[in-house]
Structures are given as structure tokens and as C-alpha cells.
Design a protein around this motif. Structure first.
Motif, PDB file in Angstrom:
ATOM      1  N   ASN A   1     -23.663  -0.053 -14.297  1.00 49.55           N
ATOM      2  CA  ASN A   1     -24.308  -0.649 -15.487  1.00 49.55           C
ATOM      3  C   ASN A   1     -23.285  -1.006 -16.568  1.00 49.55           C
ATOM      4  OD1 ASN A   1     -23.791   1.742 -17.003  1.00 49.55           O
ATOM      5  ND2 ASN A   1     -25.732   2.655 -16.414  1.00 49.55           N
ATOM      6  N   GLY A   2     -22.024  -0.726 -16.321  1.00 45.26           N
ATOM      7  CA  GLY A   2     -20.963  -1.116 -17.252  1.00 45.26           C
ATOM      8  C   GLY A   2     -20.733  -0.118 -18.370  1.00 45.26           C
ATOM      9  N   GLY A   3     -21.567   0.930 -18.411  1.00 44.16           N
ATOM     10  CA  GLY A   3     -21.404   1.951 -19.461  1.00 44.16           C
ATOM     11  C   GLY A   3     -22.647   2.005 -20.322  1.00 44.16           C
ATOM     12  N   ALA A   4     -23.512   2.987 -20.073  1.00 41.86           N
ATOM     13  CA  ALA A   4     -24.724   3.134 -20.899  1.00 41.86           C
ATOM     14  C   ALA A   4     -24.811   4.598 -21.319  1.00 41.86           C
ATOM     15  CB  ALA A   4     -25.946   2.669 -20.123  1.00 41.86           C
ATOM     16  N   GLU A   5     -25.940   5.251 -21.039  1.00 35.90           N
ATOM     17  CA  GLU A   5     -26.127   6.638 -21.479  1.00 35.90           C
ATOM     18  C   GLU A   5     -26.296   7.538 -20.257  1.00 35.90           C
ATOM     19  OE1 GLU A   5     -25.879   6.814 -24.657  1.00 35.90           O
ATOM     20  OE2 GLU A   5     -26.410   4.786 -25.255  1.00 35.90           O
ATOM     21  N   VAL A   6     -26.252   8.835 -20.502  1.00 33.35           N
ATOM     22  CA  VAL A   6     -26.437   9.811 -19.424  1.00 33.35           C
ATOM     23  C   VAL A   6     -27.788   9.569 -18.736  1.00 33.35           C
ATOM     24  CG1 VAL A   6     -26.762  12.262 -18.930  1.00 33.35           C
ATOM     25  CG2 VAL A   6     -24.964  11.544 -20.524  1.00 33.35           C
ATOM     26  N   VAL A   7     -28.827   9.360 -19.543  1.00 28.83           N
ATOM     27  CA  VAL A   7     -30.171   9.231 -18.976  1.00 28.83           C
ATOM     28  C   VAL A   7     -30.280   7.995 -18.069  1.00 28.83           C
ATOM     29  CG1 VAL A   7     -31.199   7.960 -20.939  1.00 28.83           C
ATOM     30  CG2 VAL A   7     -32.619   9.472 -19.563  1.00 28.83           C
ATOM     31  N   ASN A   8     -29.561   6.919 -18.380  1.00 30.31           N
ATOM     32  CA  ASN A   8     -29.586   5.742 -17.510  1.00 30.31           C
ATOM     33  C   ASN A   8     -28.916   6.053 -16.175  1.00 30.31           C
ATOM     34  OD1 ASN A   8     -29.096   4.565 -20.531  1.00 30.31           O
ATOM     35  ND2 ASN A   8     -30.595   3.410 -19.391  1.00 30.31           N
ATOM     36  N   ALA A   9     -27.816   6.817 -16.254  1.00 28.55           N
ATOM     37  CA  ALA A   9     -27.097   7.185 -15.022  1.00 28.55           C
ATOM     38  C   ALA A   9     -28.006   8.026 -14.119  1.00 28.55           C
ATOM     39  CB  ALA A   9     -25.818   7.945 -15.375  1.00 28.55           C
ATOM     40  N   VAL A  10     -28.708   8.996 -14.719  1.00 29.84           N
ATOM     41  CA  VAL A  10     -29.602   9.853 -13.924  1.00 29.84           C
ATOM     42  C   VAL A  10     -30.707   8.995 -13.301  1.00 29.84           C
ATOM     43  CG1 VAL A  10     -31.205  11.808 -13.992  1.00 29.84           C
ATOM     44  CG2 VAL A  10     -29.155  11.858 -15.406  1.00 29.84           C
ATOM     45  N   ALA A  11     -31.295   8.105 -14.098  1.00 34.25           N
ATOM     46  CA  ALA A  11     -32.399   7.271 -13.606  1.00 34.25           C
ATOM     47  C   ALA A  11     -31.939   6.399 -12.442  1.00 34.25           C
ATOM     48  CB  ALA A  11     -32.943   6.399 -14.740  1.00 34.25           C
ATOM     49  N   GLU A  12     -30.734   5.858 -12.555  1.00 32.55           N
ATOM     50  CA  GLU A  12     -30.241   4.980 -11.487  1.00 32.55           C
ATOM     51  C   GLU A  12     -29.937   5.773 -10.222  1.00 32.55           C
ATOM     52  OE1 GLU A  12     -28.443   2.047 -14.883  1.00 32.55           O
ATOM     53  OE2 GLU A  12     -27.043   2.803 -13.375  1.00 32.55           O
ATOM     54  N   GLY A  13     -29.377   6.969 -10.409  1.00 34.21           N
ATOM     55  CA  GLY A  13     -29.109   7.838  -9.251  1.00 34.21           C
ATOM     56  C   GLY A  13     -30.416   8.185  -8.549  1.00 34.21           C
ATOM     57  N   LYS A  14     -31.419   8.500  -9.358  1.00 37.18           N
ATOM     58  CA  LYS A  14     -32.714   8.883  -8.804  1.00 37.18           C
ATOM     59  C   LYS A  14     -33.351   7.695  -8.064  1.00 37.18           C
ATOM     60  CE  LYS A  14     -36.899  10.088 -11.051  1.00 37.18           C
ATOM     61  NZ  LYS A  14     -37.540  10.720 -12.189  1.00 37.18           N
ATOM     62  N   ARG A  15     -33.219   6.515  -8.648  1.00 43.92           N
ATOM     63  CA  ARG A  15     -33.801   5.331  -7.993  1.00 43.92           C
ATOM     64  C   ARG A  15     -33.149   5.104  -6.629  1.00 43.92           C
ATOM     65  NH1 ARG A  15     -32.746   1.238 -11.594  1.00 43.92           N
ATOM     66  NH2 ARG A  15     -34.292   2.183 -12.933  1.00 43.92           N
ATOM     67  N   ALA A  16     -31.835   5.300  -6.557  1.00 45.85           N
ATOM     68  CA  ALA A  16     -31.135   5.141  -5.271  1.00 45.85           C
ATOM     69  C   ALA A  16     -31.672   6.159  -4.266  1.00 45.85           C
ATOM     70  CB  ALA A  16     -29.635   5.325  -5.474  1.00 45.85           C
ATOM     71  N   ALA A  17     -31.880   7.399  -4.723  1.00 49.05           N
ATOM     72  CA  ALA A  17     -32.360   8.453  -3.816  1.00 49.05           C
ATOM     73  C   ALA A  17     -33.748   8.105  -3.280  1.00 49.05           C
ATOM     74  CB  ALA A  17     -32.400   9.788  -4.551  1.00 49.05           C
ATOM     75  N   LEU A  18     -34.597   7.548  -4.141  1.00 50.54           N
ATOM     76  CA  LEU A  18     -35.953   7.205  -3.710  1.00 50.54           C
ATOM     77  C   LEU A  18     -35.913   6.112  -2.646  1.00 50.54           C
ATOM     78  CD1 LEU A  18     -37.876   7.280  -7.121  1.00 50.54           C
ATOM     79  CD2 LEU A  18     -37.614   9.083  -5.437  1.00 50.54           C
ATOM     80  N   HIS A  19     -34.997   5.153  -2.811  1.00 52.24           N
ATOM     81  CA  HIS A  19     -34.901   4.093  -1.800  1.00 52.24           C
ATOM     82  C   HIS A  19     -34.284   4.625  -0.512  1.00 52.24           C
ATOM     83  CE1 HIS A  19     -33.555   0.288   0.144  1.00 52.24           C
ATOM     84  NE2 HIS A  19     -34.820   0.024  -0.139  1.00 52.24           N
TER      85      HIS A  19
END
Ligand SMILES: Cc1cc2nc3c(=O)[nH]c(=O)nc-3n(C[C@H](O)[C@H](O)[C@H](O)COP(=O)(O)OP(=O)(O)OC[C@H]3O[C@@H](n4cnc5c(N)ncnc54)[C@H](O)[C@@H]3O)c2cc1C
Ligand code: SF4
Length: 471
Positions: free
Chosen positions: A416-434
């Protein structure tokens, strides 16, 4: 050898770096929880990138069911405790709270979230359910920061194996080594890592992928890979004097604060920080708290153009940090090989130096907070066909976090180019769900997605119920 020295004795250094947001006492938390309207289609949920059921956990606190509240939070966001401390809640959940529109203070969601999750972190109690069914699938996560932690925890919860490779001594990424100390101590991040380890995630630390372990070897051993390597080194200024011993990068300065006793952190009497993003504010505030006589931000643009959040700026000003706008560094000055000042030029409205406007500011410590570089070179060495987007970010499918290479996923700052901790967690979680869907054919509804610029539909309202989970 640098001339920087520790300034404050132990007790004063600790006091100065105490957390800025004190924890709620039980009765305070219950009173605050009872102010919540438990809104239908609650906007606070939509504003949380991890889609935490905020009214749901607040209601549990109101009924003194603290463990249940923690379970609701951590099931949606495994780093719910650190997010309670470090999230810019004023622009996320609290910024969306309907009470604010009615001329009331918004619910103090961050502190309520901390109240609930502090308890389980302190006791080490496992409140998050893990599927008893195991798929036999194994995912390697490169980098041990919030993105990989979010992905790895969700994978093991859903019955898959997750192995995190981290080059540093401890996992946690910037949560362990980069967040301002007065927002969150590194021990909190490490306690979260321990909780994730107890869920079943394996950590292999002190292994730099690409140097100590080839990516090809990982690809042979694992069914999929998640790239959570964050960003690279701080940017260089390319001006004379940059390599003097009292010139440091903000990330390194903050990492030092996290890796050694506070009373041994070295700094100058007159510190200048170059840049005016949130990292610059963290650096200047910590320099001032640790005893610098003056700590000043120098920024080439105007006050209105700085990227730091308004509330971070206000905090730094309240701590007597100083700000100079519309100035650009020209040269870092030295006396006998040590920093003695900085030559600046005034800048015009396009941030360009104005000829003949140069002047000098005395200082003995320069901290650069100019942003981090991307990791394009490393990534292309690992995966020559990997598609990179604007500015070297890893290009991913926004619905799945899969990269241009099947089976290779990415999230967090690297994508994401650098956002917040919560965005990183959300993206990691989305990858896990897929990944879960790919491995088993079972679909799980992804969480809502929010960026610092506002809510991005189209996932519908917030929280989700994972399938096949018991406990
Ligand atoms: C100074 C600073 C302050 C911040 N403050 C806040 C804040 O207050 N609130 C907030 O929400 N966000 C804050 N952020 C942003 C937040 O920290 C990041 O968005 C978040 O940490 C990104 O997580 P990540 O997992 O993508 O990357 P990182 O946290 O950077 O983790 C990446 C990990 O990968 C490891 N790694 C890299 N290459 C390799 C390799 N080859 N092999 C093995 N391991 C590797 C790194 O060592 C690191 O541990 C801040 C950022 C900075 C720089
Ligand atoms: S928007 Fe505010 S009042 Fe409504 S549920 Fe969320 S926290 Fe409670």
C-alpha cells in the motif's frame, strides 16, 4: 565517533516517555460504554479497516463481560491491543461516531478497546478460537510485521500452517521497533506476538530471506507465500554533511529508543528534524521528551501542506517542539568533524529554494524523516516477473491481495506504499481469507476496507463470521 550523549537520568527518562493515553479504570469503562447508542449499520464499524464489531464489544463491556469483548475485538483484528494504542482513531472509528455529529464527544473507542484487550494480554488467556480441522497447507510469510502477523494468525485460525521469517531478532516489524514509545512500548507488541505464537504460528527470526535463505527454497517447501516486508531504508538528502556522525535517520533513531534502556539513548542538545510527516512528529516529540533543550521541525512546504495528522501536530506543539515552515536544507555544517549547524534556504510556494535567502540555524543533531524507499530491487531479484505499481509498490488484486504471480500474496506497507498498522493487518487478513478459499473452496466474507482518505466500499458492512471455527 558521535558527540551525542544521554541526557536524562533513568527515572526522568521513563516518566517523560510514559504512555500519553492512560488506561480506563473499570467503572470509567462501563460508564463510557453506556454512552454508546449501539447504532444500526454503525458507521464506526465501516470506518475500521478490520471491521471490528465496535458496538458489539462495547455492549459486552457495559455488561462487564470483558473477556467476551476482547474475543470480539481480537477475532476481527489480532493486533487489536496495539491498534487501540496506535490507530489514528480520530480519523477512523471515532471520527465516524454519530455522537460527534450531535455535538457530543465521540465514544472513546480506542481506550475501550485497550481496556478489554489489556486484560487478556496481561493474563495470557487464549480467547481467540482456532479451527480443530487442519488442511495440511503451509504458507510462508516473509517479514514479521503487522501485515504478516494479521495474515498468519488468520491462517492458523482457519486450520492452515503459517511460518513467519523475520530478519530481526524479534517479530512485530515497526510495531516493535518504530512506533513512538509514548504511544506504545515494545513489550506490548512482543506480548501480541506471543499470543499469536500460542495460536500456532511458527516464527523463525534472525533469518533474512534472500541472504540467509533463498526464496526458491521457500517456494519448494510451501504452498503459498505472503510478502510482508514493509519498506526500505530512509531516503537520503544528498547534501554536504549528511554523513557526519550526528546525522541519523528517524527510523534508526526511534529503533534505538526501542532497543535499549531509555536513559542510554544519545541525543544532542539542539535537535532538528527534517520533514513533517507523522514519523517526523514522533521523532521530534521523543527528542524533546528525552531532554533536548530544543527540538525543531524544518519543513520545505507550508503548515497547511504537511502530511502529519492535525492531532499529532497539536501534541508536538503542546510539548514545546518548534516548527519552521518553508525552509530547505542546503548543507549540514561541521566543526572538527561534528555537526554544528544547518544552512537553510527559504522556499517559495512550490517548495523551491529562493536565491540569496540562505541563513544558518545552530544545532548538534540532525534527524532525517524524509520517508522510506521501496524494496523494488530486492523484490525483482526474488521474482523477476512480479508487477510493481506506482512508486515501486507491489501490485495486488484489491479483493484478494494476490500479486501478479499466482500463489504469491502481499500486504502492508510493501503493497500500500505506507499506511497504518490497522491497514496492514486488514490486508494480511484479506490474503488469508482468499488463501483459505483457494485451499478449501470455502468462502469467508472479507472485512470492510478503509483508507486514510475515507471509506472504500464495496464490501458492505463490517465484521465477518469465519466458517469452520469452533472453540
Ligand atoms: C516511525 C513510524 C511511526 C509510525 N507510527 C504509526 C502509528 O502511530 N500508528 C499506525 O497505525 N501506524 C504507524 N506507522 C505505520 C506502521 O508502522 C506501518 O504501516 C506498519 O508497521 C506496516 O506493517 P508491515 O507489516 O507492512 O511492515 P513492517 O512493520 O515494516 O514490517 C516488515 C518486516 O519485514 C522484515 N523484513 C524485511 N525484509 C525482510 C527479509 N528479506 N527477510 C526477513 N524479514 C524481512 C522487517 O525486518 C520487518 O520486521 C508508523 C511508521 C513509522 C515508520
Ligand atoms: S457510531 Fe458511536 S454511538 Fe454508534 S455504535 Fe459506533 S461508537 Fe456507538
Amino acid at each position: 565517533m558521535s558527540k551525542l550523549k544521554p541526557i536524562l537520568p533513568k527515572a526522568k527518562a521513563r516518566e517523560a516517555m510514559e504512555e500519553i493515553k492512560p488506561a480506563f479504570a473499570s467503572q470509567e469503562a462501563v460508564t463510557e460504554a453506556n454512552r454508546c447508542l449501539y447504532c444500526y449499520d454503525a458507521p464506526c464499524i465501516m470506518a475500521c479497516p478490520t471491521g471490528i464489531d465496535i458496538p458489539g464489544f462495547i455492549k459486552k463491556i457495559a455488561y462487564d463481560n470483558v473477556k467476551g469483548a476482547a474475543r470480539t475485538i481480537l477475532t476481527a483484528n489480532i493486533l487489536g491491543n496495539s491498534c487501540a494504542r496506535v490507530c489514528p482513531t480520530k480519523v477512523l472509528c471515532e471520527g465516524a461516531c454519530v455522537l460527534e455529529d450531535r455535538d457530543h464527544d465521540p465514544i472513546d473507542i480506542g481506550r475501550l478497546q485497550r481496556y478489554a484487550t489489556d486484560r487478556v494480554l496481561e493474563t495470557g488467556e487464549q480467547v481467540v478460537a482456532v479451527s480443530p480441522l487442519k488442511s495440511g497447507k503451509k504458507v510462508a510469510l516473509i517479514g514479521g510485521g503487522p501485515a504478516s502477523l494479521g495474515c498468519a494468525a488468520e491462517l492458523v485460525r482457519l486450520g492452515h500452517e503459517a511460518v513467519v521469517f523475520e530478519k530481526k531478532e524479534h517479530p512485530g516489524g515497526l510495531n516493535t521497533y518504530g512506533i513512538a514509545y509514548y504511544k506504545m512500548k515494545p513489550e506490548i507488541s512482543l506480548a501480541e506476538v506471543e499470543m499469536i505464537e500460542k495460536l500456532g504460528v511458527e516464527f523463525r527470526c534472525g533469518i533474512e530471506v534472500g541472504t540467509d535463505l533463498a526464496v526458491d527454497k521457500i517456494l519448494q517447501e510451501f504452498d503459498a507465500v505472503f510478502l510482508g516486508i514493509g519498506l526500505g531504508q530512509g531516503r537520503r538528502l544528498a547534501i554536504p554533511g549528511e554523513d557526519l556522525p550526528e546525522v541519523a535517520d528517524a527510523i534508526d533513531f526511534i529503533a534505538e529508543i526501542h532497543s535499549q534502556p531509555l536513559e542510554t539513548v544519545k541525543l544532542g542538545k539542539n535537535v532538528v528534524v527534517l520533514g513533517c510527516g507523522n514519523t517526523a512528529i514522533d521523532a521530534v516529540s521523543q527528542a524533546k521528551r528525552l531532554g533536548a533543550e530544543s527540538a525543531t521541525i524544518l519543513y520545505r512546504r507550508s503548515e497547511e501542506e504537511m502530511s502529519a495528522y492535525g492531532f499529532e501536530y497539536a501534541l508536538a506543539k503542546s510539548e514545546r517542539c518548534e516548527f519552521m515552515f518553508q525552509v530547505a536544507p542546503v548543507e549540514i555544517l561541521e566543526t572538527n568533524g561534528h555537526v554544528s549547524g544547518i544552512r537553510l534556504a527559504k522556499t517559495d510556494s512550490n517548495a523551491q529554494p529562493i536565491t540569496g535567502s540562505e541563513f544558518t540555524v545552530n544545532c548538534d543533531h540532525v534527524i532525517k524523516a524524509l520517508g522510506q524507499t521501496k524494496m523494488e530491487k530486492t523484490l525483482l531479484e526474488w521474482f523477476p516477473k512480479l508487477k510493481l505499481g506506482a512508486g515501486g509498490k507491489i501490485e495486488v488484486d484489491p479483493l484478494t491481495q494476490e500479486t501478479s504471480i499466482p500463489g504469491v500474496y502481499a500486504g502492508g506497507d510493501a503493497a500500500n506504499g505506507g499506511a497504518e498498522v490497522v491497514n496492514a493487518v486488514a490486508e494480511g487478513k484479506r490474503a488469508a481469507l482468499h488463501l483459505h478459499q483457494t485451499f478449501t473452496g470455502e468462502a469467508v466474507t472479507p472485512p470492510a476496507q478503509t483508507t486514510r482518505y475515507g471509506i472504500e466500499p464495496p464490501f458492505g458492512s463490517g465484521f465477518y463470521e469465519p466458517v469452520r471455527v469452533s472453540g
